[in-house]
Design a protein around this motif. Sequence first.
Motif, PDB file in Angstrom:
ATOM      1  N   CYS A 175      30.676  45.662  47.198  1.00 34.76           N
ATOM      2  CA  CYS A 175      31.560  46.149  46.261  1.00 34.76           C
ATOM      3  C   CYS A 175      30.341  45.854  44.940  1.00 34.76           C
ATOM      4  O   CYS A 175      29.287  45.205  44.488  1.00 34.76           O
ATOM      5  CB  CYS A 175      32.807  45.185  45.230  1.00 34.76           C
ATOM      6  N   VAL A 176      31.413  46.818  43.831  1.00 31.28           N
ATOM      7  CA  VAL A 176      30.336  46.926  42.882  1.00 31.28           C
ATOM      8  C   VAL A 176      29.374  45.668  41.469  1.00 31.28           C
ATOM      9  O   VAL A 176      28.395  45.827  41.372  1.00 31.28           O
ATOM     10  CB  VAL A 176      31.072  47.689  41.940  1.00 31.28           C
ATOM     11  N   ASP A 177      30.060  44.173  41.803  1.00 26.89           N
ATOM     12  CA  ASP A 177      29.744  42.895  41.062  1.00 26.89           C
ATOM     13  C   ASP A 177      30.799  41.587  41.659  1.00 26.89           C
ATOM     14  O   ASP A 177      31.601  42.239  42.119  1.00 26.89           O
ATOM     15  CB  ASP A 177      29.745  44.220  39.895  1.00 26.89           C
ATOM     16  N   MET A 178      30.395  41.311  40.738  1.00 18.17           N
ATOM     17  CA  MET A 178      31.117  39.924  40.867  1.00 18.17           C
ATOM     18  C   MET A 178      32.785  39.905  40.573  1.00 18.17           C
ATOM     19  O   MET A 178      33.980  39.615  40.817  1.00 18.17           O
ATOM     20  CB  MET A 178      30.555  38.874  40.637  1.00 18.17           C
ATOM     21  N   ALA A 179      33.185  40.573  39.298  1.00 15.44           N
ATOM     22  CA  ALA A 179      34.012  40.577  39.071  1.00 15.44           C
ATOM     23  C   ALA A 179      35.093  41.730  40.261  1.00 15.44           C
ATOM     24  O   ALA A 179      36.329  40.872  40.217  1.00 15.44           O
ATOM     25  CB  ALA A 179      34.354  42.142  37.316  1.00 15.44           C
ATOM     26  N   ARG A 180      34.878  42.250  40.560  1.00 18.74           N
ATOM     27  CA  ARG A 180      35.723  43.301  41.782  1.00 18.74           C
ATOM     28  C   ARG A 180      35.539  42.154  42.959  1.00 18.74           C
ATOM     29  O   ARG A 180      36.551  41.903  43.233  1.00 18.74           O
ATOM     30  CB  ARG A 180      34.639  44.258  41.803  1.00 18.74           C
ATOM     31  N   ALA A 181      34.810  41.358  43.307  1.00 14.83           N
ATOM     32  CA  ALA A 181      34.667  40.884  44.127  1.00 14.83           C
ATOM     33  C   ALA A 181      35.901  39.548  43.891  1.00 14.83           C
ATOM     34  O   ALA A 181      36.664  38.870  44.769  1.00 14.83           O
ATOM     35  CB  ALA A 181      33.423  39.916  44.591  1.00 14.83           C
ATOM     36  N   VAL A 182      35.739  39.322  42.784  1.00 12.61           N
ATOM     37  CA  VAL A 182      36.717  37.971  42.090  1.00 12.61           C
ATOM     38  C   VAL A 182      37.975  38.365  42.103  1.00 12.61           C
ATOM     39  O   VAL A 182      39.014  37.829  42.500  1.00 12.61           O
ATOM     40  CB  VAL A 182      36.598  37.471  40.423  1.00 12.61           C
ATOM     41  N   GLU A 183      38.207  40.102  42.017  1.00 13.69           N
ATOM     42  CA  GLU A 183      40.084  40.302  41.647  1.00 13.69           C
ATOM     43  C   GLU A 183      40.318  40.533  43.458  1.00 13.69           C
ATOM     44  O   GLU A 183      41.571  40.637  43.677  1.00 13.69           O
ATOM     45  CB  GLU A 183      39.644  42.262  41.245  1.00 13.69           C
ATOM     46  N   ILE A 184      39.274  41.255  44.147  1.00 13.85           N
ATOM     47  CA  ILE A 184      39.587  40.799  45.540  1.00 13.85           C
ATOM     48  C   ILE A 184      40.176  39.760  45.425  1.00 13.85           C
ATOM     49  O   ILE A 184      41.571  39.432  46.680  1.00 13.85           O
ATOM     50  CB  ILE A 184      38.431  41.889  46.650  1.00 13.85           C
ATOM     51  N   ALA A 185      39.483  38.513  45.722  1.00 13.93           N
ATOM     52  CA  ALA A 185      40.000  37.238  46.523  1.00 13.93           C
ATOM     53  C   ALA A 185      41.557  36.747  45.582  1.00 13.93           C
ATOM     54  O   ALA A 185      42.037  35.849  46.153  1.00 13.93           O
ATOM     55  CB  ALA A 185      38.866  36.622  45.901  1.00 13.93           C
TER      56      ALA A 185
END
Length: 112
Positions: free
Chosen positions: A84-94
């Motif tokens: 994904c584009v960045d850590m913020a998106r990964a956190v959103e997914i989690a």
Amino acid sequence: MKHLLLIQNNFDTWNALPASEIDAIMEAHTSLQKELRASGEFVEAHELGEEAKFVRNSGSGPTVTDGPFIETKEIVAGYYVVDCVDMARAVEIAGKFGEARLWPIEVRPMDP
């Protein structure tokens, strides 16, 4: 950028959940995987078995012990790799994992 999302589990907590809540958590995974496949962010996801081995090598050859051998009730139960584009998106997914209501989801960037 790829991220590793580690799903923790506590079997005492998990086994105490009503079947309907377990079904809801599993359905959340199915729904999330469909979403991530459609967006092109899904790389892989796997449930992990309970058995673990710890391997150390002090120079005289490997030593293998059963694990986890520390006093813990939590284990790593599974993982996702997302691109994904960045850590913020990964956190959103989690945050979409049903388990995130019960225990933390660890999110780590993976080296390119």
